[in-house]
Design a protein around this motif. Structure first.
Motif, PDB file in Angstrom:
ATOM      1  N   ASP A   1      93.006  -3.600 -31.112  1.00  0.00           N
ATOM      2  CA  ASP A   1      91.588  -4.105 -31.941  1.00  0.00           C
ATOM      3  C   ASP A   1      90.759  -2.101 -31.921  1.00  0.00           C
ATOM      4  OD1 ASP A   1      90.722  -4.462 -33.987  1.00  0.00           O
ATOM      5  OD2 ASP A   1      89.370  -6.404 -33.538  1.00  0.00           O
ATOM      6  N   VAL A   2      91.517  -1.497 -31.537  1.00  0.00           N
ATOM      7  CA  VAL A   2      90.828   0.030 -31.196  1.00  0.00           C
ATOM      8  C   VAL A   2      91.577   0.937 -32.886  1.00  0.00           C
ATOM      9  CG1 VAL A   2      90.330   0.191 -29.650  1.00  0.00           C
ATOM     10  CG2 VAL A   2      91.991   0.838 -30.104  1.00  0.00           C
ATOM     11  N   ALA A   3      90.943   1.660 -32.881  1.00  0.00           N
ATOM     12  CA  ALA A   3      91.908   2.771 -33.658  1.00  0.00           C
ATOM     13  C   ALA A   3      91.915   3.756 -32.870  1.00  0.00           C
ATOM     14  CB  ALA A   3      90.454   3.891 -33.919  1.00  0.00           C
ATOM     15  N   VAL A   4      93.499   4.314 -33.927  1.00  0.00           N
ATOM     16  CA  VAL A   4      94.504   5.453 -33.382  1.00  0.00           C
ATOM     17  C   VAL A   4      93.917   5.944 -32.189  1.00  0.00           C
ATOM     18  CG1 VAL A   4      96.637   6.223 -33.034  1.00  0.00           C
ATOM     19  CG2 VAL A   4      96.375   4.491 -34.936  1.00  0.00           C
ATOM     20  N   GLU A   5      92.930   6.923 -32.784  1.00  0.00           N
ATOM     21  CA  GLU A   5      92.367   8.178 -32.247  1.00  0.00           C
ATOM     22  C   GLU A   5      92.105   7.805 -30.511  1.00  0.00           C
ATOM     23  OE1 GLU A   5      92.319   7.407 -35.009  1.00  0.00           O
ATOM     24  OE2 GLU A   5      93.007   8.937 -35.800  1.00  0.00           O
ATOM     25  N   GLN A   6      91.346   5.937 -30.982  1.00  0.00           N
ATOM     26  CA  GLN A   6      91.210   6.241 -29.160  1.00  0.00           C
ATOM     27  C   GLN A   6      91.822   5.816 -28.352  1.00  0.00           C
ATOM     28  OE1 GLN A   6      88.234   3.042 -31.828  1.00  0.00           O
ATOM     29  NE2 GLN A   6      87.316   2.992 -29.503  1.00  0.00           N
ATOM     30  N   VAL A   7      93.195   5.992 -28.464  1.00  0.00           N
ATOM     31  CA  VAL A   7      94.028   5.403 -27.942  1.00  0.00           C
ATOM     32  C   VAL A   7      95.464   7.344 -27.165  1.00  0.00           C
ATOM     33  CG1 VAL A   7      96.437   4.810 -27.132  1.00  0.00           C
ATOM     34  CG2 VAL A   7      95.002   3.197 -28.524  1.00  0.00           C
ATOM     35  N   LEU A   8      95.215   7.241 -25.893  1.00  0.00           N
ATOM     36  CA  LEU A   8      95.316   8.130 -25.073  1.00  0.00           C
ATOM     37  C   LEU A   8      96.947   7.423 -24.296  1.00  0.00           C
ATOM     38  CD1 LEU A   8      92.561   9.541 -23.527  1.00  0.00           C
ATOM     39  CD2 LEU A   8      93.484  10.706 -25.687  1.00  0.00           C
ATOM     40  N   LEU A   9      97.699   8.386 -24.297  1.00  0.00           N
ATOM     41  CA  LEU A   9      99.157   8.397 -23.184  1.00  0.00           C
ATOM     42  C   LEU A   9      99.614   9.096 -22.210  1.00  0.00           C
ATOM     43  CD1 LEU A   9     101.646   7.934 -25.878  1.00  0.00           C
ATOM     44  CD2 LEU A   9     100.123   6.184 -24.902  1.00  0.00           C
ATOM     45  N   GLY A  10      99.072   9.241 -20.822  1.00  0.00           N
ATOM     46  CA  GLY A  10      99.688   9.407 -20.540  1.00  0.00           C
ATOM     47  C   GLY A  10     101.045   9.225 -19.335  1.00  0.00           C
ATOM     48  N   TYR A  11     101.575  10.166 -18.011  1.00  0.00           N
ATOM     49  CA  TYR A  11     102.594   9.260 -17.736  1.00  0.00           C
ATOM     50  C   TYR A  11     102.296   8.975 -16.515  1.00  0.00           C
ATOM     51  CZ  TYR A  11     105.180  12.698 -20.506  1.00  0.00           C
ATOM     52  OH  TYR A  11     105.699  13.087 -21.428  1.00  0.00           O
ATOM     53  N   GLY A  12     101.859   7.714 -16.557  1.00  0.00           N
ATOM     54  CA  GLY A  12     101.598   6.088 -15.360  1.00  0.00           C
ATOM     55  C   GLY A  12      99.789   6.415 -15.262  1.00  0.00           C
ATOM     56  N   ALA A  13      99.503   5.360 -15.062  1.00  0.00           N
ATOM     57  CA  ALA A  13      97.855   5.502 -15.355  1.00  0.00           C
ATOM     58  C   ALA A  13      97.548   6.530 -14.127  1.00  0.00           C
ATOM     59  CB  ALA A  13      97.440   4.058 -15.069  1.00  0.00           C
ATOM     60  N   GLU A  14      98.260   7.269 -12.736  1.00  0.00           N
ATOM     61  CA  GLU A  14      97.961   7.577 -12.009  1.00  0.00           C
ATOM     62  C   GLU A  14      97.423   8.919 -12.340  1.00  0.00           C
ATOM     63  OE1 GLU A  14     100.641   8.185  -9.036  1.00  0.00           O
ATOM     64  OE2 GLU A  14      99.575  10.305  -8.809  1.00  0.00           O
ATOM     65  N   ASP A  15      98.723   9.513 -13.659  1.00  0.00           N
ATOM     66  CA  ASP A  15      98.321  10.593 -14.284  1.00  0.00           C
ATOM     67  C   ASP A  15      96.882  10.713 -15.219  1.00  0.00           C
ATOM     68  OD1 ASP A  15      98.616  13.328 -15.469  1.00  0.00           O
ATOM     69  OD2 ASP A  15     100.153  11.898 -17.716  1.00  0.00           O
ATOM     70  N   ILE A  16      96.927   9.882 -16.253  1.00  0.00           N
ATOM     71  CA  ILE A  16      95.326   9.398 -16.842  1.00  0.00           C
ATOM     72  C   ILE A  16      94.300  10.075 -15.689  1.00  0.00           C
ATOM     73  CG2 ILE A  16      93.717   8.412 -18.012  1.00  0.00           C
ATOM     74  CD1 ILE A  16      96.894   7.217 -19.487  1.00  0.00           C
ATOM     75  N   LEU A  17      94.372   8.658 -14.534  1.00  0.00           N
ATOM     76  CA  LEU A  17      93.414   9.326 -13.830  1.00  0.00           C
ATOM     77  C   LEU A  17      92.790  10.851 -13.360  1.00  0.00           C
ATOM     78  CD1 LEU A  17      91.777   6.902 -12.815  1.00  0.00           C
ATOM     79  CD2 LEU A  17      93.124   6.393 -11.052  1.00  0.00           C
ATOM     80  N   LYS A  18      94.029  11.106 -12.535  1.00  0.00           N
ATOM     81  CA  LYS A  18      94.007  12.040 -12.064  1.00  0.00           C
ATOM     82  C   LYS A  18      93.533  13.527 -13.300  1.00  0.00           C
ATOM     83  CE  LYS A  18      96.453  16.037  -9.212  1.00  0.00           C
ATOM     84  NZ  LYS A  18      97.563  15.362  -9.047  1.00  0.00           N
ATOM     85  N   GLN A  19      93.345  13.140 -14.347  1.00  0.00           N
ATOM     86  CA  GLN A  19      93.335  13.688 -15.650  1.00  0.00           C
ATOM     87  C   GLN A  19      91.125  13.892 -15.877  1.00  0.00           C
ATOM     88  OE1 GLN A  19      94.917  14.638 -19.711  1.00  0.00           O
ATOM     89  NE2 GLN A  19      96.554  13.423 -18.931  1.00  0.00           N
ATOM     90  N   ILE A  20      90.818  12.594 -15.720  1.00  0.00           N
ATOM     91  CA  ILE A  20      89.832  11.885 -15.986  1.00  0.00           C
ATOM     92  C   ILE A  20      88.867  12.518 -15.084  1.00  0.00           C
ATOM     93  CG2 ILE A  20      88.080  10.673 -15.561  1.00  0.00           C
ATOM     94  CD1 ILE A  20      89.776   8.383 -16.758  1.00  0.00           C
ATOM     95  N   PHE A  21      89.604  12.344 -13.093  1.00  0.00           N
ATOM     96  CA  PHE A  21      88.914  12.928 -12.094  1.00  0.00           C
ATOM     97  C   PHE A  21      88.913  14.482 -12.045  1.00  0.00           C
ATOM     98  CE2 PHE A  21      87.905  10.178  -8.601  1.00  0.00           C
ATOM     99  CZ  PHE A  21      87.234   8.749  -9.570  1.00  0.00           C
ATOM    100  N   GLU A  22      90.330  15.201 -12.809  1.00  0.00           N
ATOM    101  CA  GLU A  22      90.202  17.111 -12.415  1.00  0.00           C
ATOM    102  C   GLU A  22      89.253  17.418 -14.290  1.00  0.00           C
ATOM    103  OE1 GLU A  22      93.864  18.179 -12.455  1.00  0.00           O
ATOM    104  OE2 GLU A  22      93.832  17.433 -10.692  1.00  0.00           O
ATOM    105  N   LEU A  23      89.204  17.068 -15.342  1.00  0.00           N
ATOM    106  CA  LEU A  23      88.395  17.655 -16.171  1.00  0.00           C
ATOM    107  C   LEU A  23      86.783  16.792 -16.683  1.00  0.00           C
ATOM    108  CD1 LEU A  23      91.453  17.164 -19.253  1.00  0.00           C
ATOM    109  CD2 LEU A  23      91.035  18.931 -17.355  1.00  0.00           C
TER     110      LEU A  23
END
Length: 417
Positions: A60-82
């Motif tokens: 129950d969120v907007a489509v723009e609020q959904v990000l996809l990644g190659y595993g949660a690890e990938d997204i986690l790494k992006q958050i820490f790096e960016l």
């Protein structure tokens, strides 16, 4: 029909990385068998809106609020790096996933931990301590994992909202929900939180509940405007169409996954009860598809041997002092649980036999001690110590002497004749 190919994995039953051994749903397997070749040859043309739309509907969120990644690890790494600059402060659980620490170390971030503590057969969060540190340190990023890896503990939604309420806009909260599908308690109001608060990232994955660990599909639900603020962007050429089709099939297989989660919770309870029935062992409560267990140090060899006989592999935690003499056991299929119960029964039998042998030996040595002591005109300390060294507790020797001779004695004391 061609011969069915065997799994590329070893014959070992791997219960060491929290995978879902029931495998993906039949609908996922059908997707693999019927993939159109364009899924491999072409980039996505619609920004993977099919999967993002389904996830948006589910939470129950907007489509723009959904990000996809190659595993949660990938997204986690992006958050820490960016999202984190050098020396910025991160607040982590004291008993959490080691990967959080690794990311902090690589980025040379200032790392602080909030307390988790052992209480009986549970690991609990110290909410007051967390809130105090959160307000005092004002960390740029705070990570909460619920259920937590490797303790299996859950973080009460009400307490998490207290942290959200105490936050400043520049403080980002990461709520890791990798194991959420196996929890049976109060469900967090993710949609409401994401509508109210502008600094929240909820991390999800298809690796655990949906049994697609090998496919590496992760996603994040984020507060509106936060991705742009942190520099998180969609991929230029989109996300894998193959993985997108698999994830869509998984989301369309609720009945199958609810059944698997039910079996997993039942076997988790069964194994925890079994381990807690063994002398010296402690299994901790868990809301994930794994649990943590402590073993007596002298049982490690027996446990290792019995697991190896059955080709079972669990995770012996050797690199974290907080989890000394502990193992993390992933819940497998019911036949795996039966094998594990067999291994634990064998360990229990061998430990009982060992205790019996030790008692027999101790009794023999004790009898000799009594004879020797009773015949001695005087009882030197060295004589007492000899039997103590042979394994008879000093209290037993002194009690035996007292009983036989009717005299008091203690180590370091020379007895009268």
């Amino acid at each position: 029909m061609g011969k069915k190919r065997e799994s590329p994995q070893t014959r070992d039953i791997l219960l060491d990385k929290n995978e879902n051994k029931y495998g993906p749903s039949p609908k996922c397997m059908k997707v693999l068998r019927s993939l159109h070749k364009s899924c491999l040859s072409d980039y996505t043309r619609d920004d993977n809106r099919g999967l993002r739309h389904l996830l948006a509907e589910r939470f129950d969120v907007a489509v723009e609020q959904v990000l996809l990644g190659y595993g949660a690890e990938d997204i986690l790494k992006q958050i820490f790096e960016l999202a984190l600059g050098p020396s910025q402060t991160v607040l982590l659980p004291s008993h959490g996933w080691y990967y959080y620490d690794q990311l902090c170390d690589v980025r040379k971030l200032e790392k602080h931990t909030y307390l988790m503590y052992r209480h009986g057969r549970q690991f609990l969060y110290d909410y007051e301590s967390l809130l105090e540190q959160f307000v005092t340190l004002r960390p740029r990023l705070t990570v909460v994992c619920s259920p937590n890896n490797p303790t299996g503990s859950t973080f009460a939604p009400g307490h998490f909202e207290s942290v959200l309420l105490s936050s400043h806009p520049e403080q980002v909260l990461l709520y890791d929900q990798a194991y959420a599908g196996f929890a049976s308690g109060e469900q967090p109001p993710i949609s409401r939180w994401l509508q109210i608060y502008g600094n929240l990232i909820v991390l999800g994955t298809f690796s655990k509940y949906y049994a697609l660990a090998g496919a590496r599909i992760g996603f994040a639900l984020v507060s509106k405007g936060l991705p742009e603020k942190l520099g998180l962007t969609e991929r230029l050429l989109g996300f894998s169409q193959v993985l997108e089709q698999l994830a869509i099939a998984a989301l369309d297989s609720d009945k199958y996954y609810r059944s698997v989660a039910k079996k997993t919770r039942r076997d988790r309870t069964k194994l925890i009860e079994k381990i807690n029935s063994l002398p010296g062992f402690v299994a901790f409560d868990s809301e994930a598809n794994f649990f943590l267990a402590e073993y007596p140090p002298h049982a490690r060899e027996l446990l290792t041997e019995e697991l190896a006989k059955r080709h079972l592999k669990i995770k012996f935690i050797t690199d974290a002092p907080a989890f000394r003499n502990m193992v993390r056991i992933s819940i497998g299929k019911q036949e795996h649980t039966a094998l594990l119960v067999g291994a634990l029964d064998a360990v229990a039998r061998r430990m009982a036999l060992r205790r019996h042998v030790l008692r027999t030996i101790n009794a023999m040595v004790l009898r000799r001690a009594i004879v020797a002591v009773s015949k001695a005109p005087r009882v030197p300390v060295s004589l007492l110590n000899r039997y103590v060294i042979r394994g008879v507790p000093v209290t037993l020797v002194t009690a035996a002497v007292r009983k036989v001779l009717g005299q008091e004695c203690s180590p370091g004391q020379r007895l009268p004749s």
